[in-house]
Write an enzyme that holds these catalytic residues in place. Structure first.
Site, PDB file in Angstrom:
ATOM      1  N   ASP A 175       8.076   4.104  -9.279  1.00  0.00           N
ATOM      2  CA  ASP A 175       8.708   3.169 -10.484  1.00  0.00           C
ATOM      3  C   ASP A 175      10.135   2.624 -10.329  1.00  0.00           C
ATOM      4  OD1 ASP A 175      11.048   4.801 -11.610  1.00  0.00           O
ATOM      5  OD2 ASP A 175      10.899   5.628  -9.971  1.00  0.00           O
ATOM      6  N   SER A 196       1.039  -1.182  -0.372  1.00  0.00           N
ATOM      7  CA  SER A 196       0.140  -0.018   0.338  1.00  0.00           C
ATOM      8  C   SER A 196       0.761   1.534  -0.228  1.00  0.00           C
ATOM      9  CB  SER A 196      -0.703  -0.313   0.962  1.00  0.00           C
ATOM     10  OG  SER A 196      -1.768   0.872   1.005  1.00  0.00           O
ATOM     11  N   ASP A 227      13.901   2.689  -9.195  1.00  0.00           N
ATOM     12  CA  ASP A 227      14.288   3.384  -8.057  1.00  0.00           C
ATOM     13  C   ASP A 227      14.839   2.223  -7.545  1.00  0.00           C
ATOM     14  OD1 ASP A 227      12.426   5.499  -7.002  1.00  0.00           O
ATOM     15  OD2 ASP A 227      10.780   4.097  -7.164  1.00  0.00           O
ATOM     16  N   ASP A 231       0.929  -4.509  -3.763  1.00  0.00           N
ATOM     17  CA  ASP A 231      -0.032  -3.555  -4.453  1.00  0.00           C
ATOM     18  C   ASP A 231      -0.674  -1.499  -4.082  1.00  0.00           C
ATOM     19  OD1 ASP A 231      -2.638  -3.438  -5.718  1.00  0.00           O
ATOM     20  OD2 ASP A 231      -4.479  -3.087  -4.148  1.00  0.00           O
ATOM     21  N   HIS A 242      -7.219  -5.160  -1.553  1.00  0.00           N
ATOM     22  CA  HIS A 242      -5.958  -4.871  -1.008  1.00  0.00           C
ATOM     23  C   HIS A 242      -5.207  -4.819   0.071  1.00  0.00           C
ATOM     24  CE1 HIS A 242      -3.664  -1.224  -0.689  1.00  0.00           C
ATOM     25  NE2 HIS A 242      -3.427  -0.988   0.082  1.00  0.00           N
ATOM     26  N   GLU A 255       8.006  10.403 -11.312  1.00  0.00           N
ATOM     27  CA  GLU A 255       8.102   9.576 -10.694  1.00  0.00           C
ATOM     28  C   GLU A 255       9.139   9.374  -9.662  1.00  0.00           C
ATOM     29  OE1 GLU A 255      10.774   7.975 -13.453  1.00  0.00           O
ATOM     30  OE2 GLU A 255       9.298   7.015 -15.129  1.00  0.00           O
ATOM     31  N   ARG A 257       6.058   9.120  -6.960  1.00  0.00           N
ATOM     32  CA  ARG A 257       5.986   7.250  -6.628  1.00  0.00           C
ATOM     33  C   ARG A 257       6.400   6.374  -6.639  1.00  0.00           C
ATOM     34  NH1 ARG A 257       5.109   5.769 -11.779  1.00  0.00           N
ATOM     35  NH2 ARG A 257       5.455   7.187 -13.437  1.00  0.00           N
TER      36      ARG A 257
END
Length: 473
Positions: free
Chosen positions: A210, A171, A213, A194, A281, A205, A208
């Site tokens: 991507d 998450s 990383d 997820d 989730h 990017e 979040r």
């Protein structure tokens, strides 16, 4: 909990400011792309490290049930612990309103200890996650920086290679891992379980998770339906080198119980409530948990869409093979392609989630009649139930095929049992058979042929044995 997930997206929950700086972590601003955008309209700053109070809880094969606390402020706590420089290190990072001592987090470490010697570090940032969603999403930045700081201490103080580090985040925790990875050159692997959509999907990017990383990023999508109106919490955006969409990535089997049966769950009221509100989730970490102990039970197939996968257009695995979703995804030879890769598979609706996909093709014999045909596989490791292969007009010489997901790997296939029926009284007592049945396992390209010259009445089992060489030509 449902209220927290939906309403809290729009609550402020913290004072605004332009920029805040913290020792060893750097500075954090409320400028774009972190705030003031269509996706992140509220101008929030992350909380301080003291307020978030991130803890690093080390479990190892030597202390599998009682953690040792590693402190960023005191690197000597690492040397005084059971941390082993020769081993891989896997960080497990929870998400929104969760905690580092949650059962699933600790269970993930315990499963790892059954298959490897590893340093398993649970990152507990519950004080920063148990707040309004928008604030928690901003706290991700500080927690990610702290994870990167811990890795940096390992590198500088213990000559530890970042290539041996694997970050596993669920998450919001997936984006924590992304933040940490963006600060850690040469990081080995990130697994996003997820990754959450709200405040992250469609952002640049640097905001979040991507593929840049880590050297390898794999992602499992289980709740990728849109947040509005379907309350899908996970992102549908491709986020890794390999993106897995089990059961299509939006609606997981077993997640459509009625509210009472879901809440009054065998695992207790809290677990049941979590499953009712966010069942899809949570499936991502449950699949990963089970994959650790099932190294070949989550084979995933490259495919353009789940519709194509369900239409049997993506079988068998290509020449380079199929990756295993979950713990062993990094064993896939084609993991480091330049373009993101999308994979599909099916799972069970409850433990055990692992499935093994087979294709069965058969050539019918006997009388022409309307009915349905079923097949069961028998092998060295066990046998499957009967699976539907065809319904309609059973015509001699006709060929039909279908794919199914079995609950077990039957091993070496030794025989096949054929069954047919039409559930209609037929005074002529017609007989039907299968002259030849070909079976192929998803991960293999080899075909196994079984033959019979017999025909049987409906609801009578017909056993087919391996064909003689002349029969397979």
């Amino acid at each position: 909990m449902l209220t927290l997930w939906t309403v809290s997206l729009f609550l402020l929950g913290a004072a605004q400011g332009k920029e805040v700086c913290y020792d060893n972590l750097g500075c954090f601003s409320d400028a774009e792309p972190w705030a003031g955008t269509a996706i992140r309209p509220l101008k929030l700053l992350p909380w301080s490290p003291e307020k978030i109070n991130t803890r690093f809880l080390l479990y190892t094969n030597e202390n599998p049930t009682a953690f040792q606390t590693l402190q960023l402020s005191d690197p000597l706590t690492i040397g005084a612990s059971n941390f082993q420089v020769a081993r891989k290190t896997r960080f497990i990072i929870h998400g929104f309103i969760d905690k580092g001592e949650e059962n699933w987090v600790v269970d993930m470490c315990k499963n790892m200890f059954q298959v490897e010697e590893v340093n398993c570090i649970c990152v507990d940032w519950k004080k920063g996650s148990q707040t309004t969603y928008t604030q928690a999403a901003n706290n991700v930045r500080v927690v990610g920086a702290q994870v990167a700081q811990m890795i940096d201490i390992l590198v500088k103080n213990y000559s530890y290679s970042p290539s041996k580090v694997h970050l596993i985040g669920h998450s919001l925790g997936a984006h924590v891992a992304g933040e940490a990875g963006s600060r850690t050159p040469g990081l080995g692997r990130i697994t996003g379980l997820d990754p959450v959509e709200a405040n992250f999907e469609g952002t640049p990017e640097e905001v979040r998770l991507d593929p840049s990383d880590a050297d390898f990023v794999d992602v499992i999508h289980t709740d990728a339906a849109p947040l509005i109106p379907f309350l899908g919490f996970g992102t549908n955006q491709m986020s890794g080198h390999l993106d897995f969409f089990p059961n299509g990535g939006q609606s997981m089997p077993g997640c459509k119980k009625n509210a009472l049966s879901q809440i009054v769950d065998i695992d207790g009221i809290w677990s049941g409530t979590r499953d009712f509100v966010a069942c899809n989730h949570l499936r991502s970490y449950k699949y990963y948990l089970e994959s650790i102990l099932n190294p070949d039970g989550f084979a995933a197939y490259p495919c353009a869409s789940y519709k194509d996968f369900e239409s049997n257009k993506c079988f068998p695995c290509p020449d380079q093979g199929c990756p295993q979703m979950g713990h062993y995804a990094d064993k896939f030879a084609g993991k480091s392609g330049d373009e993101p890769q999308k994979f599909f598979l099916n799972t069970g609706e409850a433990k055990n989630f692992a499935r093994w996909r087979y294709r069965v093709s058969l050539i019918l014999s006997g009388r022409m009649v309307t009915g349905q045909v079923k097949v069961a596989l028998f092998g060295s490791k066990g046998n499957t139930r009967q699976y539907d292969i065809f319904r309609g007009i059973i015509k001699p010489g006709a060929t039909h095929s279908s794919e199914f997901d079995a609950k077990l790997d039957v091993g070496t296939i030794e025989k096949v049992k054929f069954l047919w029926n039409n559930q209609v009284i037929n005074p002529s007592f017609p007989k039907v058979g299968a002259a030849k049945i070909t079976v192929q396992k998803g991960e293999e390209r080899t075909e196994y042929n079984f033959c019979s010259e017999e025909t049987v009445r409906e609801d009578t089992l017909l056993t087919l044995l391996p064909c003689e060489t002349s029969d397979t030509v």
